[in-house]
Scaffold this active site. Structure first.
Site, short mmCIF file in Angstrom:
data_model
loop_
_atom_site.label_atom_id
_atom_site.label_comp_id
_atom_site.label_asym_id
_atom_site.label_seq_id
_atom_site.Cartn_x
_atom_site.Cartn_y
_atom_site.Cartn_z
NE ARG A 177 -17.45 -5.45 13.69
CZ ARG A 177 -17.73 -4.58 12.73
NH1 ARG A 177 -16.81 -3.77 12.27
NH2 ARG A 177 -18.93 -4.54 12.19
CB CYS A 230 -0.90 -0.14 8.27
SG CYS A 230 -1.71 -1.36 7.21
CB CYS A 259 -15.76 -7.15 6.61
SG CYS A 259 -15.01 -5.54 6.50
CB CYS A 296 -18.70 -4.84 5.44
SG CYS A 296 -17.74 -3.45 6.05
CB CYS A 337 -0.90 0.00 1.24
SG CYS A 337 -2.02 1.41 1.28
CB CYS A 357 -1.50 3.93 8.17
SG CYS A 357 -2.53 4.56 6.82
CB CYS A 415 -18.41 0.29 9.23
SG CYS A 415 -17.26 -0.55 10.33
N1 SAM Z 1 -6.60 0.56 3.07
C1 SAM Z 1 -7.89 0.89 3.52
C2 SAM Z 1 -7.91 2.05 4.47
O1 SAM Z 1 -6.94 2.27 5.19
O2 SAM Z 1 -8.91 2.75 4.51
C3 SAM Z 1 -8.64 -0.28 4.12
C4 SAM Z 1 -7.93 -1.30 4.98
S1 SAM Z 1 -7.18 -0.71 6.48
C5 SAM Z 1 -6.17 -2.09 6.93
C6 SAM Z 1 -8.52 -0.70 7.63
C7 SAM Z 1 -8.27 -0.31 9.06
O3 SAM Z 1 -7.59 -1.33 9.76
C8 SAM Z 1 -7.41 0.91 9.34
O4 SAM Z 1 -8.11 2.11 9.16
C9 SAM Z 1 -7.03 0.72 10.79
O5 SAM Z 1 -7.98 1.36 11.62
C10 SAM Z 1 -7.09 -0.81 10.97
N2 SAM Z 1 -5.74 -1.34 11.24
C11 SAM Z 1 -4.76 -1.53 10.34
N3 SAM Z 1 -3.64 -2.01 10.93
C12 SAM Z 1 -3.94 -2.13 12.25
C13 SAM Z 1 -3.19 -2.56 13.38
N4 SAM Z 1 -1.92 -2.93 13.29
N5 SAM Z 1 -3.80 -2.57 14.58
C14 SAM Z 1 -5.09 -2.18 14.69
N6 SAM Z 1 -5.85 -1.76 13.66
C15 SAM Z 1 -5.28 -1.73 12.45
C1 DTB Z 2 -11.29 -2.30 11.33
O1 DTB Z 2 -11.62 -1.31 12.01
N1 DTB Z 2 -10.45 -3.23 11.74
C2 DTB Z 2 -10.26 -4.22 10.71
C3 DTB Z 2 -11.26 -3.77 9.62
N2 DTB Z 2 -11.74 -2.53 10.13
C4 DTB Z 2 -10.89 -3.75 8.23
C5 DTB Z 2 -8.85 -4.40 10.30
C6 DTB Z 2 -7.90 -4.72 11.42
C7 DTB Z 2 -6.56 -4.97 10.84
C8 DTB Z 2 -5.57 -5.42 11.85
C9 DTB Z 2 -4.22 -5.63 11.26
C10 DTB Z 2 -4.17 -6.69 10.19
O2 DTB Z 2 -4.66 -7.82 10.42
O3 DTB Z 2 -3.59 -6.44 9.14
FE1 SF4 Z 3 -2.79 1.26 3.38
FE2 SF4 Z 3 -2.76 0.12 5.75
FE3 SF4 Z 3 -3.10 2.72 5.58
FE4 SF4 Z 3 -5.06 1.07 4.74
S1 SF4 Z 3 -4.33 1.30 6.83
S2 SF4 Z 3 -4.27 2.89 3.69
S3 SF4 Z 3 -3.81 -0.64 3.96
S4 SF4 Z 3 -1.25 1.60 4.96
#
Ligand code: SAM
Ligand code: DTB
Ligand code: SF4
Length: 348
Positions: free
Chosen positions: A262, A62, A99, A130, A55, A59, A190
């Site tokens: 959630r 992530c 989802c 979702c 990506c 973030c 959501c």
């Molecule tokens: N890329 C898209 C975005 O960021 O909108 C969708 C997928 S992203 C992985 C969805 C959500 O997962 C993020 O907004 C964040 O709140 C959550 N998330 C990602 N990595 C995480 C982590 N290490 N711990 C907890 N929540 C996480």
């Molecule tokens: C949300 O709030 N939490 C989910 C979902 N929306 C998409 C994602 C959590 C991701 C946790 C890190 C991972 O497994 O990559």
């Molecule tokens: Fe990309 Fe992760 Fe950020 Fe979603 S949360 S935009 S997958 S870096």
């Protein structure tokens, strides 16, 4: 409508809720919870990563950002057929919502045909749908809504003040704009955030204020506890006091009484007592299945055992006949309009 549902929360009120003695806060949250929900029912959603890693966003939490070396194997957009198979398995294990998440900044034009086919396919199984695909403009939100997508997940993640410490490649306003586009398209919203990223209590209050003061509360509010992933800038972040996590769930419940709150990422690191306490604080939804997007989640049968020990039942979901017919018609149209190559081969 109940006067407990309101959009004019002040910073002082939100801070005062966080400052309540723990037992008083839990009691207040549970009292409100019982006015809006059956306290012994929890909704369950299964996650599926339809496009993994690489990506462009930064973030800091992530594992899927291309900027951090987390050892994650990147995967292209999943075949529509494979997504439908995964949804069938999720349904068989008891999930009612599926989802689908993609590691995108936002979907590209060429992706839309695939993701709308996924929505139609999953919906025709009788599951709620979702997606979380990054930022959406009004046209993309409408396209997904027209395809029958029930919910769109897009998190604000934290307060506007702390946000810049975590993400620099898109603004808070970008996120609010996407949420407004989703709301106007007719889909359910959501949106929630992550706690344990080094933010202060005022930031947790600030996030909930943003969500609770939207013209309409998100129907679903995920509260994620940071999953610390090696290689990300937040890998060594200090643990959050578990009671502060529970306080966040309770305040979310009080400020958005009719929304599903959630208990999201981070359950793998929580013991069962803490999860039970989160349900007491008003959480009434979980992610269910061995994997979140890329990191582990408790095993499905462990969750079912916990539900049994706590006397919790899964919240039922019945897809309306109209919705099912619409999804089946759309599926037929999608398959007829495109040749099998398009539909069944891996997308680029
Ligand atoms: N890329 C898209 C975005 O960021 O909108 C969708 C997928 S992203 C992985 C969805 C959500 O997962 C993020 O907004 C964040 O709140 C959550 N998330 C990602 N990595 C995480 C982590 N290490 N711990 C907890 N929540 C996480
Ligand atoms: C949300 O709030 N939490 C989910 C979902 N929306 C998409 C994602 C959590 C991701 C946790 C890190 C991972 O497994 O990559
Ligand atoms: Fe990309 Fe992760 Fe950020 Fe979603 S949360 S935009 S997958 S870096």
């Amino acid at each position: 409508m109940s006067d407990l549902i309101r959009q004019n929360w002040t910073t002082e009120e939100a801070n005062a809720l966080f400052a309540l003695p723990f037992n008083d806060l839990m009691f207040k949250a549970q009292t409100i919870h019982r006015q809006f929900f059956d306290p012994n029912q929890v909704q369950i959603s299964t996650l599926c990563s339809i496009k993994t890693g690489a990506c462009p966003e930064d973030c800091k939490y992530c594992p899927q950002s291309a900027r951090y070396d987390t050892g994650l194997e990147r995967e292209k957009l999943m075949k529509v057929e494979k997504v439908i198979d995964e949804a069938k398995a999720a349904k068989a294990s008891g999930a009612t919502r599926f989802c689908m998440g993609a590691a995108w900044r936002s979907p590209k034009k060429k992706d839309m045909a695939y993701v709308t086919a996924m929505v139609a396919g999953v919906k025709s199984l009788g599951l709620e749908t979702c997606m979380t695909l990054g930022m959406l403009d009004q046209g993309q939100a409408q396209e997904l809504s027209d395809a029958g997508l029930d919910y769109y997940n897009h998190n604000l993640d934290t307060s506007p003040e702390f946000y810049g410490d975590i993400i620099t490649t898109r603004t808070y306003q970008d996120r609010l704009d996407t949420l407004s586009n989703v709301r106007h398209s007719g889909m359910k919203v959501c949106s929630g955030g992550i706690v344990g990223m080094g933010e202060g209590e005022n930031d947790r209050a600030g996030l909930l204020l943003q969500l609770a003061n939207m013209p309409q509360h998100p129907e679903s509010v995920p509260v994620n506890m940071l999953v610390k992933v090696e290689g990300t800038p937040l890998a060594d972040q200090a643990d959050l006091d578990p009671f502060d996590f529970l306080r966040t769930v309770a305040v979310a419940r009080i400020m958005m009484p009719a929304s599903h709150v959630r208990l999201s990422a981070g359950r793998e690191e929580m013991n069962e007592q803490m999860q039970a306490m989160a349900f007491m604080a008003g959480a009434n939804s979980i992610f269910y299945g061995e994997k979140l997007l890329t990191t582990p989640n408790p095993e499905a049968n462990k969750d079912m055992q916990l539900f049994k020990r706590l006397g919790i039942k899964r919240e039922a979901y019945e897809v309306s006949e109209d919705d099912k017919t619409q999804a089946e018609t759309l599926m037929t149209a999608v398959t007829e309009a495109r040749n099998d190559q398009f539909f069944y081969n891996a997308a680029k």
